[in-house]
Design a protein around this motif. Sequence first.
Motif, PDB file in Angstrom:
ATOM      1  N   GLN A  70       0.839  -1.215   0.000  1.00  0.00           N
ATOM      2  CA  GLN A  70       0.000   0.000   0.000  1.00  0.00           C
ATOM      3  C   GLN A  70       0.864   1.252   0.000  1.00  0.00           C
ATOM      4  N   LYS A  71       1.911   1.239   0.820  1.00  0.00           N
ATOM      5  CA  LYS A  71       2.796   2.408   0.917  1.00  0.00           C
ATOM      6  C   LYS A  71       3.520   2.643  -0.420  1.00  0.00           C
ATOM      7  N   PHE A  72       4.068   1.569  -0.988  1.00  0.00           N
ATOM      8  CA  PHE A  72       4.837   1.718  -2.234  1.00  0.00           C
ATOM      9  C   PHE A  72       3.968   2.296  -3.348  1.00  0.00           C
ATOM     10  N   TYR A  73       2.726   1.820  -3.438  1.00  0.00           N
ATOM     11  CA  TYR A  73       1.849   2.241  -4.540  1.00  0.00           C
ATOM     12  C   TYR A  73       0.835   3.302  -4.107  1.00  0.00           C
ATOM     13  N   GLU A  74       1.127   4.047  -3.054  1.00  0.00           N
ATOM     14  CA  GLU A  74       0.131   4.991  -2.524  1.00  0.00           C
ATOM     15  C   GLU A  74      -0.255   6.080  -3.547  1.00  0.00           C
ATOM     16  N   VAL A  75       0.650   6.353  -4.497  1.00  0.00           N
ATOM     17  CA  VAL A  75       0.327   7.325  -5.548  1.00  0.00           C
ATOM     18  C   VAL A  75      -0.873   6.875  -6.383  1.00  0.00           C
ATOM     19  N   HIS A  76      -1.152   5.559  -6.393  1.00  0.00           N
ATOM     20  CA  HIS A  76      -2.283   5.020  -7.173  1.00  0.00           C
ATOM     21  C   HIS A  76      -3.519   4.759  -6.304  1.00  0.00           C
ATOM     22  N   PRO A  80      -8.873   2.786  -9.770  1.00  0.00           N
ATOM     23  CA  PRO A  80      -9.762   1.628  -9.573  1.00  0.00           C
ATOM     24  C   PRO A  80      -9.021   0.302  -9.395  1.00  0.00           C
ATOM     25  N   PHE A  81      -7.758   0.234  -9.890  1.00  0.00           N
ATOM     26  CA  PHE A  81      -7.026  -1.034  -9.803  1.00  0.00           C
ATOM     27  C   PHE A  81      -6.170  -1.166  -8.537  1.00  0.00           C
ATOM     28  N   TYR A  82      -6.248  -0.162  -7.641  1.00  0.00           N
ATOM     29  CA  TYR A  82      -5.326  -0.116  -6.494  1.00  0.00           C
ATOM     30  C   TYR A  82      -5.427  -1.360  -5.588  1.00  0.00           C
ATOM     31  N   ASN A  83      -6.642  -1.725  -5.196  1.00  0.00           N
ATOM     32  CA  ASN A  83      -6.789  -2.860  -4.275  1.00  0.00           C
ATOM     33  C   ASN A  83      -6.321  -4.162  -4.913  1.00  0.00           C
ATOM     34  N   LEU A  85      -4.103  -4.389  -7.278  1.00  0.00           N
ATOM     35  CA  LEU A  85      -2.644  -4.292  -7.409  1.00  0.00           C
ATOM     36  C   LEU A  85      -1.960  -4.672  -6.094  1.00  0.00           C
ATOM     37  N   VAL A  86      -2.500  -4.177  -4.994  1.00  0.00           N
ATOM     38  CA  VAL A  86      -1.924  -4.507  -3.678  1.00  0.00           C
ATOM     39  C   VAL A  86      -2.065  -6.010  -3.402  1.00  0.00           C
ATOM     40  N   ALA A  87      -3.227  -6.571  -3.730  1.00  0.00           N
ATOM     41  CA  ALA A  87      -3.432  -8.015  -3.513  1.00  0.00           C
ATOM     42  C   ALA A  87      -2.456  -8.826  -4.359  1.00  0.00           C
ATOM     43  N   PHE A  88      -2.275  -8.418  -5.600  1.00  0.00           N
ATOM     44  CA  PHE A  88      -1.345  -9.138  -6.485  1.00  0.00           C
ATOM     45  C   PHE A  88       0.093  -9.021  -5.987  1.00  0.00           C
ATOM     46  N   MET A  89       0.501  -7.811  -5.588  1.00  0.00           N
ATOM     47  CA  MET A  89       1.902  -7.602  -5.202  1.00  0.00           C
ATOM     48  C   MET A  89       2.263  -8.263  -3.875  1.00  0.00           C
ATOM     49  N   THR A  90       1.243  -8.702  -3.117  1.00  0.00           N
ATOM     50  CA  THR A  90       1.506  -9.419  -1.870  1.00  0.00           C
ATOM     51  C   THR A  90       1.245 -10.925  -2.022  1.00  0.00           C
ATOM     52  N   ALA A 127       6.712  -7.498 -23.292  1.00  0.00           N
ATOM     53  CA  ALA A 127       6.214  -8.158 -24.507  1.00  0.00           C
ATOM     54  C   ALA A 127       6.459  -9.660 -24.422  1.00  0.00           C
ATOM     55  N   GLU A 128       7.596 -10.048 -23.858  1.00  0.00           N
ATOM     56  CA  GLU A 128       7.937 -11.481 -23.840  1.00  0.00           C
ATOM     57  C   GLU A 128       7.308 -12.235 -22.676  1.00  0.00           C
ATOM     58  N   PHE A 129       7.175 -11.559 -21.513  1.00  0.00           N
ATOM     59  CA  PHE A 129       6.827 -12.318 -20.310  1.00  0.00           C
ATOM     60  C   PHE A 129       5.518 -11.925 -19.623  1.00  0.00           C
ATOM     61  N   ALA A 130       5.072 -10.666 -19.798  1.00  0.00           N
ATOM     62  CA  ALA A 130       3.911 -10.209 -19.012  1.00  0.00           C
ATOM     63  C   ALA A 130       2.640 -10.937 -19.433  1.00  0.00           C
ATOM     64  N   GLU A 131       1.751 -11.143 -18.452  1.00  0.00           N
ATOM     65  CA  GLU A 131       0.491 -11.837 -18.729  1.00  0.00           C
ATOM     66  C   GLU A 131      -0.614 -10.845 -19.095  1.00  0.00           C
ATOM     67  N   ASN A 132      -0.636  -9.700 -18.414  1.00  0.00           N
ATOM     68  CA  ASN A 132      -1.610  -8.629 -18.717  1.00  0.00           C
ATOM     69  C   ASN A 132      -1.145  -7.349 -18.038  1.00  0.00           C
ATOM     70  N   ILE A 133      -1.976  -6.295 -18.107  1.00  0.00           N
ATOM     71  CA  ILE A 133      -1.531  -4.979 -17.613  1.00  0.00           C
ATOM     72  C   ILE A 133      -1.220  -4.999 -16.113  1.00  0.00           C
ATOM     73  N   GLU A 134      -1.899  -5.856 -15.348  1.00  0.00           N
ATOM     74  CA  GLU A 134      -1.603  -5.949 -13.918  1.00  0.00           C
ATOM     75  C   GLU A 134      -0.438  -6.924 -13.662  1.00  0.00           C
ATOM     76  N   ARG A 135      -0.540  -8.106 -14.202  1.00  0.00           N
ATOM     77  CA  ARG A 135       0.500  -9.128 -14.016  1.00  0.00           C
ATOM     78  C   ARG A 135       1.556  -8.887 -15.107  1.00  0.00           C
ATOM     79  N   ASN A 136       2.253  -7.720 -14.962  1.00  0.00           N
ATOM     80  CA  ASN A 136       3.132  -7.272 -16.043  1.00  0.00           C
ATOM     81  C   ASN A 136       4.620  -7.455 -15.726  1.00  0.00           C
TER      82      ASN A 136
END
Length: 162
Positions: A70-76, A80-83, A85-90, A127-136
Amino acid sequence: MVARGAARRYKPRTDNKQAVILMAIERTLSMIKPDATARNLTGKIIAKLEDAGLRVIAQKRVQWSEAQAQKFYEVHEQRPFYNDLVAFMTSGPIVMQVLEGEGAVAKNREIMGATDPQEANAGTIRAEFAENIERNSVHGSDSVENAAVEIALCFEISEIVG
Ligand code: CMP
């Protein structure tokens, strides 16, 4: 004594000046995200960064708490994708690293590719590895100023060893 002909040959050319562009040595924060650590891609991603001339001068593999993400991505925070993103990054381990090199901030972003892998240039990490805009797969600081803030958030000075 310099011959008259030689003196003429070494006359400075004032009509053909070349601009000398000096790139600054910068540091940037790079992160390998849980989608990439889960698929065992850390080595392939780091190889792309090193092949481009960036040096890893600090590195650690950690799993973030919710508060850290939450702290790292507090700018976001208002996005709408903030929660999600936090769930994914943890959700799994991440590899945090400090990269150093000429124009490191822009170079790292060039090698990562666009945030949305659908828009990323061929050959880039996303381009080679990301799955989508969140799992990038990777994160990289977007400016020298933000790099300093993100590096200070993720590393002690004593962990940056060159
Ligand atoms: P990153 O470079 O880590 O910065 C913010 C992250 O939010 C971004 O990569 C994506 O992983 C994530 N994200 C999820 N959805 C979006 C979106 N619609 N636009 C931008 N970033 C998004």
